[in-house]
Write a protein that holds these residues in place. Structure first.
Motif, PDB file in Angstrom:
ATOM      1  N   ASN A 173      11.743   8.242 -27.951  1.00 21.75           N
ATOM      2  CA  ASN A 173      10.835   7.804 -29.014  1.00 21.75           C
ATOM      3  C   ASN A 173      10.460   8.956 -29.939  1.00 21.75           C
ATOM      4  OD1 ASN A 173      10.790   5.287 -27.839  1.00 21.75           O
ATOM      5  ND2 ASN A 173       8.564   5.168 -27.652  1.00 21.75           N
ATOM      6  N   PRO A 174      10.135   8.655 -31.200  1.00 20.30           N
ATOM      7  CA  PRO A 174       9.595   9.683 -32.099  1.00 20.30           C
ATOM      8  C   PRO A 174       8.182  10.059 -31.671  1.00 20.30           C
ATOM      9  CG  PRO A 174       9.518   7.530 -33.156  1.00 20.30           C
ATOM     10  CD  PRO A 174      10.272   7.344 -31.872  1.00 20.30           C
ATOM     11  N   PRO A 175       7.672  11.198 -32.132  1.00 21.84           N
ATOM     12  CA  PRO A 175       6.349  11.669 -31.688  1.00 21.84           C
ATOM     13  C   PRO A 175       5.225  10.667 -31.886  1.00 21.84           C
ATOM     14  CG  PRO A 175       7.504  13.407 -32.873  1.00 21.84           C
ATOM     15  CD  PRO A 175       8.335  12.164 -33.018  1.00 21.84           C
TER      16      PRO A 175
ATOM     17  N   GLN B 108      16.557  12.368 -32.214  1.00 21.63           N
ATOM     18  CA  GLN B 108      15.175  12.716 -31.945  1.00 21.63           C
ATOM     19  C   GLN B 108      15.126  13.983 -31.095  1.00 21.63           C
ATOM     20  OE1 GLN B 108      12.350  11.081 -33.232  1.00 21.63           O
ATOM     21  NE2 GLN B 108      11.614  13.077 -32.568  1.00 21.63           N
ATOM     22  N   SER B 109      14.648  15.074 -31.683  1.00 21.17           N
ATOM     23  CA  SER B 109      14.489  16.328 -30.958  1.00 21.17           C
ATOM     24  C   SER B 109      13.026  16.529 -30.590  1.00 21.17           C
ATOM     25  CB  SER B 109      14.968  17.511 -31.806  1.00 21.17           C
ATOM     26  OG  SER B 109      16.354  17.443 -32.039  1.00 21.17           O
ATOM     27  N   GLY B 110      12.799  17.292 -29.528  1.00 24.69           N
ATOM     28  CA  GLY B 110      11.434  17.585 -29.125  1.00 24.69           C
ATOM     29  C   GLY B 110      11.415  18.443 -27.876  1.00 24.69           C
ATOM     30  N   PRO B 111      10.229  18.869 -27.476  1.00 26.20           N
ATOM     31  CA  PRO B 111      10.096  19.666 -26.259  1.00 26.20           C
ATOM     32  C   PRO B 111      10.118  18.786 -25.016  1.00 26.20           C
ATOM     33  CG  PRO B 111       7.943  19.300 -27.218  1.00 26.20           C
ATOM     34  CD  PRO B 111       8.948  18.670 -28.157  1.00 26.20           C
ATOM     35  N   VAL B 112      10.298  19.410 -23.868  1.00 28.56           N
ATOM     36  CA  VAL B 112      10.125  18.721 -22.591  1.00 28.56           C
ATOM     37  C   VAL B 112       8.642  18.711 -22.228  1.00 28.56           C
ATOM     38  CG1 VAL B 112      10.629  18.791 -20.115  1.00 28.56           C
ATOM     39  CG2 VAL B 112      12.444  19.229 -21.786  1.00 28.56           C
TER      40      VAL B 112
END
Length: 292
Positions: free
Chosen positions: A127-129, A195-199
């Motif tokens: 999912n997006p933020p 969709q990129s993001g942190p763990v």
């Protein structure tokens, strides 16, 4: 302000670590609270569930209602401040998903709607933020003839074990481009942007959130040595079956209430002479409120 999740604040982390380990449950039985009607908890039932959420971000309720009624998880969630459902396109009209085997239609192409095993993950990692899944309820209406067991792990304890091994693992997995879900284009759900993001990340209140999947397909890890080492270390922790991993097979009337912890699912088999396995899954943009 003291922040145990700040890698430069070792003293706060050690205080938090000692407390976290001192209140951590020792067995699956420690997670279970017997309730009469999840739709209308008694003060004692609510307090018992709240205590478990505070200690390990999860609780299992064992209720007496076996009805196929999505009001059970919905009304339970409202008692803990869970009101903003992630009404994804495969959910029902009320925003709650039927997790069962689908032999045709779009759902049959997605693993949760099959009888296959699901690897370690947190929900909504793609999912997006603005649609971060912070709370979740899994409610069992009918279980399978065999299988369908879940492993459960508090994501804060996964963080703890990983940070104890090497704080650099945490630093790597908090990078904003640590994990990327590639763009998906198909005939059934159209285009889903990459969709990129942190763990690991912190919400506006300083609560730890985890975004993770152990899948090896349709996922791209940042290709630097620190990230790959951190991913390998996390995989090793989960594969080692640490004492903080609990196994549970939800029976009819039981459910998992959690702050989107790490979990998996074993393969299962339905009995063709009985109604198939059915769980309701409610995913929320809210975190569980533990203010009594």
């Amino acid at each position: 302000m003291n922040n145990p999740f700040d890698l430069d604040d070792t003293a706060s982390y050690q205080d938090w670590r000692r407390h976290k380990l001192s209140i951590a449950p020792k067995s699956t039985e420690d997670l279970i609270v017997e309730v009469n009607d999840p739709r209308a908890l008694t003060p004692n039932e609510h307090a018992a569930l709240t205590e478990r959420i505070r200690s390990c971000n999860m609780a299992i309720y064992a209720g007496k209602m076996h009805d196929a009624d999505t009001d059970i998880p919905r009304l339970l969630g409202e008692q803990f401040g869970l009101r903003h459902l992630d009404a994804n396109w495969l959910a029902g009209e009320d925003g709650i998903s039927e997790i069962r085997v689908f032999d045709n239609g779009t759902r049959q192409h997605y693993i949760p709607y099959t009888d296959r095993p699901i690897k370690w993950h947190t929900d909504g990692y793609y999912n997006p933020p603005e649609r971060t899944i912070r709370g979740m309820i899994l409610h069992c209406v009918r279980n399978a003839s065999s299988g369908g067991e879940n492993q459960l792990m508090d994501h804060e304890l996964a963080y703890l074990l990983l940070r104890d091994e090497d704080p650099q693992h945490i630093q790597a997995l908090m990078q904003p481009d640590a994990m990327t879900i590639p763009e998906r284009v198909d005939d059934t759900d159209g285009v889903r942007a990459a969709q990129s993001g942190p763990v690991f990340s912190l919400d506006s209140s300083g609560n730890l959130h985890m975004r993770y999947t152990a899948r090896t397909r349709s996922i791209e890890w940042k290709q630097d040595a620190a990230t790959l080492a951190a991913v390998a270390a996390l995989e090793a922790i989960l594969a080692s079956s640490p004492p903080h991993v609990f196994k549970a097979r939800l029976e009819p009337g039981m459910g998992l209430l959690c702050n989107n912890i790490l979990h998996d699912r074993s393969a299962f088999a339905d009995d063709p002479t009985h109604p198939p396995r059915l769980l309701y899954r409610a995913r929320y943009l809210d975190r569980i409120s533990t203010i009594s």
